[in-house]
Design a protein around this motif. Structure first.
Motif, mmCIF file in Angstrom:
data_model
loop_
_atom_site.group_PDB
_atom_site.id
_atom_site.type_symbol
_atom_site.label_atom_id
_atom_site.label_comp_id
_atom_site.label_asym_id
_atom_site.label_seq_id
_atom_site.Cartn_x
_atom_site.Cartn_y
_atom_site.Cartn_z
ATOM 1 N N ARG A 234 21.648 -10.256 16.220
ATOM 2 C CA ARG A 234 21.008 -10.031 17.520
ATOM 3 C C ARG A 234 19.619 -9.403 17.327
ATOM 4 N N TRP A 235 19.537 -8.397 16.441
ATOM 5 C CA TRP A 235 18.237 -7.770 16.192
ATOM 6 C C TRP A 235 17.273 -8.760 15.564
ATOM 7 N N ARG A 236 17.773 -9.588 14.646
ATOM 8 C CA ARG A 236 16.896 -10.602 14.033
ATOM 9 C C ARG A 236 16.277 -11.480 15.116
ATOM 10 N N LYS A 237 17.089 -11.875 16.081
ATOM 11 C CA LYS A 237 16.581 -12.713 17.172
ATOM 12 C C LYS A 237 15.470 -11.978 17.920
ATOM 13 N N MET A 238 15.730 -10.696 18.238
ATOM 14 C CA MET A 238 14.731 -9.925 18.983
ATOM 15 C C MET A 238 13.450 -9.750 18.173
ATOM 16 N N LEU A 239 13.591 -9.652 16.851
ATOM 17 C CA LEU A 239 12.418 -9.474 15.985
ATOM 18 C C LEU A 239 11.671 -10.791 15.755
ATOM 19 N N GLY A 240 12.173 -11.856 16.301
ATOM 20 C CA GLY A 240 11.495 -13.148 16.150
ATOM 21 C C GLY A 240 11.913 -13.893 14.900
ATOM 22 N N GLY A 241 13.052 -13.496 14.343
ATOM 23 C CA GLY A 241 13.479 -14.116 13.089
ATOM 24 C C GLY A 241 14.584 -15.145 13.247
#
Ligand code: PLP
Length: 350
Positions: A234-241
């Motif tokens: 989920r954090w990866r998605k938010m970070l644009g990854g």
């Protein structure tokens, strides 16, 4: 620390030997061919079978439930820190460790976590007593100590399992979550002569870099429990990854794990040979500790740095900057390359 290609080496007709880092390697023809054949899909939908295979392979290798492919180790460490902490919680980490020093403060800027740096001991590890003293009691004056973040290798030094375990014992006593920045995890276990699970088993999450000693052009894998990896995703998605048909690059990671782990010993052997040869010159300080893997540190006199760089550059050898100067062995430096490097130093000082 980070210096551009000087141009000198690039001007030489010889193939360039780049000593700055193990991040400079070119994907080999076999790796490129393997990448071209990769089956891909939209990974945000979970459809990229190559990424799924890389994540599962890395997790299995390290004895963890799940893996997550990310564009870089910086993002991998950051996603891990964000998965492990809430705003105002504390990460205990080495002052010289990459997460604290070289990741632009991401875990505090973006994650709201508070880093608490400890001095790094001479062997690259942390002192268990320092960790114990750093952990805060539950008191509204203090951040909540939440994560212990270690690094192995650090500055090329493989930190012993005894040292790591002593640190993890303290973390366990206080219920901290344990993360390992294992950007050079495989250099560490190669040097220590232990299995991946020997080093990985007690950590809650581990970052593995594919684009350093393993020679892939890009990428990292974070491994941990299913719930940790779900949070990191989920954090990866938010970070644009969140990437789409990125199996093309994940394939390089699979190739690297299958082919480039077992050759890391060659890099370590060449670093040892280089350190011996440079020490024998007796012209400057050479640092190559017993637990070193693929890096040699040298301290030429200030008056020699630029002329030496020019001299090496004319021989197609790109020496980085900084003090001390770091010299790194990697898969684009073979025995002939090593001979050229040694000859380059000898002819300057000869
Ligand atoms: C120990 C360590 N961790 C993390 C990183 C970050 O890697 P990346 O450049 O893939 O973000 C590096 C890069 O040099 C590193 O040396």
């Amino acid at each position: 620390m980070y210096q551009n290609m000087s141009g000198l080496a690039a001007q030489s007709n010889l193939s360039v030997i780049d000593l700055r880092s193990d991040t400079v390697t070119q994907p080999s023809p076999a790796m490129r061919a393997f990448m071209m054949d990769a089956e891909v899909g939209d990974d945000v939908y979970g459809d990229d079978t190559t990424i799924n295979a890389l994540e599962a392979k890395t997790a299995a290798l390290l004895g963890k439930e799940a893996g997550l492919f990310l564009p870089s180790s910086t993002m991998s460490n950051l996603a891990a820190m964000m998965a492990h902490t809430r705003r105002g919680e504390e990460i205990i980490v080495g002052r010289g460790y990459h997460i604290f020093k070289y990741e632009a403060g991401g875990s505090s800027v973006l994650g709201g976590a508070f880093p608490y740096p400890l001095e790094v001991a001479l062997d690259g590890g942390l002192e268990p007593n320092d960790i114990d003293a750093a952990i805060k009691p539950d008191d509204p004056h203090f951040p909540m100590s939440r994560v212990l973040s270690l690094e192995n290798t650090h500055t090329g030094q493989a930190v012993s399992l005894d040292r790591i375990n002593a640190c993890l014992d303290v973390a366990d006593t206080h219920g901290l979550t344990k993360h390992l920045d294992g950007a050079r995890f495989f250099n560490a276990i190669t040097k220590l002569g232990i299995s991946p699970t020997d080093l990985a088993s007690r950590f809650d999450s581990i970052n593995i870099c594919l684009s350093k000693g393993l020679g892939a052009p890009v990428g990292a894998v974070l491994v941990g429990s299913t719930s940790t990896i779900a949070a990191a995703r989920r954090w990866r998605k938010m970070l644009g990854g969140g990437m789409r048909q990125a199996g093309l690059i994940a394939a390089a990671g699979i190739y690297a794990l299958d082919n480039n782990v077992r050759r890391l010993q060659d890099d370590h052997d060449r670093a040892a040979t280089l350190a011996n040869e440079l020490t024998a010159l007796n012209k400057f300080k050479v640092t190559y500790q017993a637990n070193q893997t693929n890096m040699v540190y040298i301290e030429p006199a200030a008056k020699d740095i630029e002329p030496l760089r020019q001299h090496l550059g004319q021989r197609g050898i790109n020496m980085g900057g900084g003090s001390p100067v770091r010299i790194v062995m990697h898969l684009d430096i073979d025995d002939d390359g090593l001979t050229r490097i040694i000859d380059g130093f000898k002819s300057y000082y000869g």
